[in-house]
Design a protein around this motif. Structure first.
Motif, short mmCIF file in Angstrom:
data_model
loop_
_atom_site.label_atom_id
_atom_site.label_comp_id
_atom_site.label_asym_id
_atom_site.label_seq_id
_atom_site.Cartn_x
_atom_site.Cartn_y
_atom_site.Cartn_z
N GLY A 21 0.79 -1.22 0.00
CA GLY A 21 0.00 0.00 0.00
C GLY A 21 0.83 1.27 0.00
N GLU A 22 2.12 1.19 0.28
CA GLU A 22 2.96 2.38 0.34
C GLU A 22 3.37 2.82 -1.07
N HIS A 23 3.40 4.12 -1.29
CA HIS A 23 3.85 4.69 -2.55
C HIS A 23 5.07 5.54 -2.26
N VAL A 24 6.19 5.17 -2.83
CA VAL A 24 7.44 5.88 -2.59
C VAL A 24 7.60 6.95 -3.66
N GLN A 25 7.92 8.15 -3.23
CA GLN A 25 8.16 9.26 -4.15
C GLN A 25 9.66 9.39 -4.37
#
Length: 125
Positions: A21-25
């Motif tokens: 679920g994590e979105h890394v920028q």
């Protein structure tokens, strides 16, 4: 009743679901720099691709063969020598063709075998 393995599997599933679920920028401009570098590598490879040699089959074969026709002659000579040694080996080498096709001689022992030569007939005192 749950086993310790079930608890570990459930904990691992929870961690994987959380990570999914994590979105890394990415830092600003990193994607653009990576894509620009990839385009540069692709362009360099397009320029480095060897063009096919003009002419027919033998011209292309001569272009690929190290040493030209002399190299091809050496390759043919080595192939013929290897084939001949495989078909009719020197006396010092085993005969793989004879072993494969069972053309070797077979000794048939019809009579009794003398075991005294091996020391097997010696009686203990």
């Amino acid at each position: 009743m749950t086993t310790p393995d079930d608890d570990v599997i459930k904990a691992l599933d929870a961690l994987l679901n959380e990570a999914a679920g994590e979105h890394v920028q990415l830092p600003g401009g990193l994607t653009a720099r990576v894509l620009a570098d990839a385009r540069g590598v692709q362009t360099g490879r397009e320029k480095a691709v060897a063009k096919p040699a003009p002419g027919g089959f033998f011209a292309r074969l001569q272009a690929v063969m190290p040493g030209g026709w002399r190299g091809a002659g050496g390759l043919v000579a080595a192939t013929c020598a290897g084939f001949w040694i495989g078909i009719s080996p020197p006396a010092a080498l085993p005969d793989p063709g004879g072993a494969l096709f069972e053309t070797g001689t077979v000794t048939n022992w019809d009579g009794p075998v003398d075991l005294a030569g091996f020391g097997w007939a010696v009686e203990e005192e």
